[in-house]
Design an enzyme around this catalytic site. Structure first.
Site, PDB file in Angstrom:
ATOM      1  N   ASP A  32       0.855  -1.183   0.000  1.00 42.19           N
ATOM      2  CA  ASP A  32       0.000   0.000   0.000  1.00 42.19           C
ATOM      3  C   ASP A  32       0.894   1.237   0.000  1.00 42.19           C
ATOM      4  O   ASP A  32       1.900   1.277   0.717  1.00 42.19           O
ATOM      5  CB  ASP A  32      -0.912   0.004   1.232  1.00 42.19           C
ATOM      6  CG  ASP A  32      -2.125   0.898   1.055  1.00 42.19           C
ATOM      7  OD1 ASP A  32      -1.945   2.118   0.836  1.00 42.19           O
ATOM      8  OD2 ASP A  32      -3.261   0.395   1.143  1.00 42.19           O
ATOM      9  N   PHE A  93      -6.937  -4.254  -4.817  1.00 46.91           N
ATOM     10  CA  PHE A  93      -7.702  -3.051  -4.493  1.00 46.91           C
ATOM     11  C   PHE A  93      -6.998  -1.770  -4.930  1.00 46.91           C
ATOM     12  O   PHE A  93      -7.655  -0.738  -5.108  1.00 46.91           O
ATOM     13  CB  PHE A  93      -7.917  -2.941  -2.967  1.00 46.91           C
ATOM     14  CG  PHE A  93      -8.783  -3.998  -2.367  1.00 46.91           C
ATOM     15  CD1 PHE A  93     -10.152  -4.007  -2.571  1.00 46.91           C
ATOM     16  CD2 PHE A  93      -8.231  -4.984  -1.562  1.00 46.91           C
ATOM     17  CE1 PHE A  93     -10.955  -4.977  -1.995  1.00 46.91           C
ATOM     18  CE2 PHE A  93      -9.022  -5.958  -0.985  1.00 46.91           C
ATOM     19  CZ  PHE A  93     -10.391  -5.961  -1.198  1.00 46.91           C
ATOM     20  N   SER A 137     -16.225  -1.967 -10.059  1.00 49.35           N
ATOM     21  CA  SER A 137     -17.194  -0.983  -9.579  1.00 49.35           C
ATOM     22  C   SER A 137     -18.431  -0.957 -10.465  1.00 49.35           C
ATOM     23  O   SER A 137     -18.371  -1.239 -11.669  1.00 49.35           O
ATOM     24  CB  SER A 137     -16.542   0.399  -9.572  1.00 49.35           C
ATOM     25  OG  SER A 137     -17.489   1.418  -9.398  1.00 49.35           O
ATOM     26  N   TYR A 161     -12.662   7.467 -13.946  1.00 48.51           N
ATOM     27  CA  TYR A 161     -12.502   6.406 -12.941  1.00 48.51           C
ATOM     28  C   TYR A 161     -13.164   5.111 -13.416  1.00 48.51           C
ATOM     29  O   TYR A 161     -12.541   4.048 -13.434  1.00 48.51           O
ATOM     30  CB  TYR A 161     -13.108   6.851 -11.608  1.00 48.51           C
ATOM     31  CG  TYR A 161     -13.308   5.718 -10.635  1.00 48.51           C
ATOM     32  CD1 TYR A 161     -12.225   5.078 -10.046  1.00 48.51           C
ATOM     33  CD2 TYR A 161     -14.589   5.270 -10.313  1.00 48.51           C
ATOM     34  CE1 TYR A 161     -12.404   4.022  -9.164  1.00 48.51           C
ATOM     35  CE2 TYR A 161     -14.783   4.226  -9.436  1.00 48.51           C
ATOM     36  CZ  TYR A 161     -13.692   3.602  -8.863  1.00 48.51           C
ATOM     37  OH  TYR A 161     -13.873   2.555  -7.998  1.00 48.51           O
ATOM     38  N   LYS A 165     -11.611   1.238 -14.722  1.00 46.09           N
ATOM     39  CA  LYS A 165     -12.081  -0.062 -14.229  1.00 46.09           C
ATOM     40  C   LYS A 165     -12.482  -0.971 -15.386  1.00 46.09           C
ATOM     41  O   LYS A 165     -12.144  -2.166 -15.420  1.00 46.09           O
ATOM     42  CB  LYS A 165     -13.264   0.121 -13.271  1.00 46.09           C
ATOM     43  CG  LYS A 165     -12.919   0.762 -11.943  1.00 46.09           C
ATOM     44  CD  LYS A 165     -12.029  -0.143 -11.099  1.00 46.09           C
ATOM     45  CE  LYS A 165     -11.804   0.422  -9.711  1.00 46.09           C
ATOM     46  NZ  LYS A 165     -10.917  -0.425  -8.882  1.00 46.09           N
ATOM     47  N   TYR A 190     -18.855  -3.802  -7.192  1.00 48.19           N
ATOM     48  CA  TYR A 190     -19.705  -3.493  -6.051  1.00 48.19           C
ATOM     49  C   TYR A 190     -20.254  -2.088  -6.099  1.00 48.19           C
ATOM     50  O   TYR A 190     -19.799  -1.235  -6.833  1.00 48.19           O
ATOM     51  CB  TYR A 190     -19.016  -3.791  -4.722  1.00 48.19           C
ATOM     52  CG  TYR A 190     -17.542  -3.592  -4.626  1.00 48.19           C
ATOM     53  CD1 TYR A 190     -16.688  -4.687  -4.767  1.00 48.19           C
ATOM     54  CD2 TYR A 190     -17.005  -2.347  -4.359  1.00 48.19           C
ATOM     55  CE1 TYR A 190     -15.319  -4.516  -4.644  1.00 48.19           C
ATOM     56  CE2 TYR A 190     -15.650  -2.175  -4.228  1.00 48.19           C
ATOM     57  CZ  TYR A 190     -14.809  -3.262  -4.379  1.00 48.19           C
ATOM     58  OH  TYR A 190     -13.457  -3.093  -4.248  1.00 48.19           O
ATOM     59  N   ARG A 244     -30.014   4.240  -3.966  1.00 44.76           N
ATOM     60  CA  ARG A 244     -28.767   3.511  -4.119  1.00 44.76           C
ATOM     61  C   ARG A 244     -28.823   2.180  -3.371  1.00 44.76           C
ATOM     62  O   ARG A 244     -29.687   1.954  -2.527  1.00 44.76           O
ATOM     63  CB  ARG A 244     -27.582   4.349  -3.598  1.00 44.76           C
ATOM     64  CG  ARG A 244     -27.363   5.661  -4.345  1.00 44.76           C
ATOM     65  CD  ARG A 244     -26.938   5.425  -5.770  1.00 44.76           C
ATOM     66  NE  ARG A 244     -26.706   6.673  -6.497  1.00 44.76           N
ATOM     67  CZ  ARG A 244     -27.627   7.258  -7.265  1.00 44.76           C
ATOM     68  NH1 ARG A 244     -28.830   6.718  -7.394  1.00 44.76           N
ATOM     69  NH2 ARG A 244     -27.333   8.363  -7.922  1.00 44.76           N
ATOM     70  N   GLY A 308     -24.209  13.287 -14.486  1.00 40.30           N
ATOM     71  CA  GLY A 308     -23.803  11.895 -14.394  1.00 40.30           C
ATOM     72  C   GLY A 308     -24.531  11.099 -13.335  1.00 40.30           C
ATOM     73  O   GLY A 308     -24.392   9.872 -13.276  1.00 40.30           O
TER      74      GLY A 308
END
Length: 351
Positions: A32, A93, A137, A161, A165, A190, A244, A308
Site C-alpha cells: 500500500d 484493491f 465498480s 474512474y 475499471k 460493487y 442507491r 452523471g
C-alpha cells in the site's frame, strides 16, 4: 490457498478484507502506498484478530510502496518464497477511486489504475501466480433506472474512474483467454460500501472532504461538517432523492474471501459478479435511518442534480447468490450503527 497478496490492503475495503482473510487462516502480504490510507488500519486489524483468535498465528506482512514499482513487487514475491509462504493469489484493491478527481485529472487515474495493474499482472506472470480477485465498480454500467442492474447490462462508464475499471476488466478478460496460461480471475463489481467493523477499531477514513455520502453523514453528526448536501429532490422516486444500493463493508469483505475460495473451482476463465443487496434505499431514507438508529440529527439541504447522477442504481445480486450460495447479512440499521460507532470512537480517523 494459504498465502494472499492484497494490494491497497490498508484502505477501507482492503483492511476489512485482510481481517476476513486472517480469520479464514490465510497469511497476508500487503502492499500500500498509504496515499489515501493509513498503516494504523492494519495494526488495528491485527489487534481485532489476535483478541478473537489467540490460538492462531497468521500474520500481515506490510510493504509501503506503489504497485508500479516492479522491483518492490518482485521483492515481495521473493520474500514470501524465502519464508516458504509463496503467494498463491492476489486481491487487487490498489488504485485511485474519486469520480470527481478523475474528471479533473484523468491522466493521473489512467497512470495509477491502468499502468499499476499492468505492472502487477506482469510480476504475477513472472512468479507463475495467476489467481486474481479484482476490485471493480458499478460505475462501469450504463444505468437503466427502471430495473435492477445485472452483469449483462450495457457498459458505458461516464467518468475516467469508471473507464479505468472497465479497461482493466478488458485486459483481464483477454488474459483469461490465453490458452498457454491458466489464469483464474473474478471481478467484483460493487455498489455502495458503508459501515465499519462492529468493534469500531477500523472503518472508513477519507482524506479531506469525503467523496461518498456515508462518511459525510457521519461527519455532520459529529460536527465536522455543518450540513449534508443532497443533490436533487426531484428524481422520479418516492421521496424525490436518488436511490442507491448500500452494502455493509464486512459483507463486501466476505464476498472477496468467498471469491478467493471459488477460484479453485474455475477453469481458466473470467467471471464478473455484482456485489450488492438488491435493496434500494433513498438518500433521505438513509439519513432518517441514521438519525433513528443513532438518536442524532442530521442537518441537510437540497442542491441541484449533479451531472452523471441517476435516479436509481441498485444491483441484481442473483448471480452472487447462485455462485457463492451466500447473500449479504447486515441490514441498513446495522450499517448505520457500525459506521457511527467507528466515527465516535475515531473522530479524527486513524490520526
Amino acid at each position: 490457498m494459504k498465502t494472499v497478496l492484497v494490494t491497497g490492503g490498508a484502505g477501507f475495503i482492503g483492511s476489512h478484507t485482510c481481517l476476513r482473510l486472517l480469520e479464514d487462516g490465510l497469511e497476508v502480504f500487503v502492499i500500500d502506498s498509504f496515499v489515501n490510507s493509513n498503516k494504523q488500519s492494519l495494526h488495528k486489524v491485527l489487534k481485532i484478530f489476535s483478541d478473537s483468535f489467540k490460538d492462531k498465528q497468521n500474520k500481515i506482512h506490510i510493504y509501503e510502496g506503489d504497485i508500479r514499482d516492479k522491483n518492490l513487487l518482485i521483492k515481495i514475491f521473493k520474500e514470501a518464497q524465502i519464508l516458504k509462504k509463496p503467494i498463491d493469489g492476489v486481491i487487487h484493491f490498489a488504485g485511485l477511486k474519486s469520480v470527481k478527481e478523475s474528471c479533473k485529472d484523468p491522466l493521473l487515474y489512467w497512470n495509477n489504475n491502468l499502468i499499476g495493474t499492468i505492472s502487477l499482472l506482469n510480476i504475477m506472470e513472472e512468479f507463475n501466480c495467476r489467481k486474481l480477485i479484482f476490485s471493480s465498480s458499478a460505475t462501469v454500467y450504463k444505468y437503466n433506472s427502471n430495473k435492477l442492474i445485472n452483469e449483462n447490462e450495457k457498459l458505458n462508464p461516464s467518468n475516467p474512474y469508471g473507464q479505468t475499471k472497465l479497461a482493466i476488466e478488458k485486459i483481464l478478460y483477454e488474459l483469461s483467454n490465453k490458452k498457454e496460461d491458466k489464469w483464474k480471475i473474478i471481478s467484483l463489481r460493487y455498489f455502495n460500501p458503508v459501515g465499519a467493523h462492529p468493534s469500531g477499531l477500523i472503518g472508513e477514513c477519507p482524506n479531506g472532504i469525503p467523496n461518498n455520502i456515508f462518511p459525510y453523514i457521519c461527519g455532520v453528526a459529529i460536527g465536522k461538517f455543518d450540513y449534508l448536501k443532497i443533490f436533487g429532490n426531484d428524481w422520479p422516486t418516492h421521496d424525490g432523492t436518488g436511490i442507491r444500493d448500500f452494502i455493509h463493508v464486512m459483507d463486501l469483505a466476505k464476498a472477496h474471501t468467498l471469491a478467493l475460495n471459488h477460484l479453485k473451482k474455475l477453469e481458466n476463465q473470467f467471471l464478473v459478479i455484482n456485489v450488492g443487496t438488491s435493496i434500494g434505499t433513498s438518500v433521505l431514507d438513509l439519513v432518517k435511518t441514521f438519525e433513528r438508529v443513532n438518536k442524532c440529527k442530521i442537518k441537510y439541504v437540497f442542491s441541484n442534480r449533479r451531472d452523471g447522477d441517476h435516479a436509481r442504481v441498485v444491483a441484481d445480486n442473483s448471480l452472487l447468490l447462485k455462485t457463492f450460495g451466500w447473500e449479504p447479512k447486515f441490514n441498513l440499521e446495522e450499517m448505520c450503527k457500525d459506521g457511527w460507532n467507528w466515527q465516535q470512537k475515531n473522530p479524527n480517523g486513524y490520526d
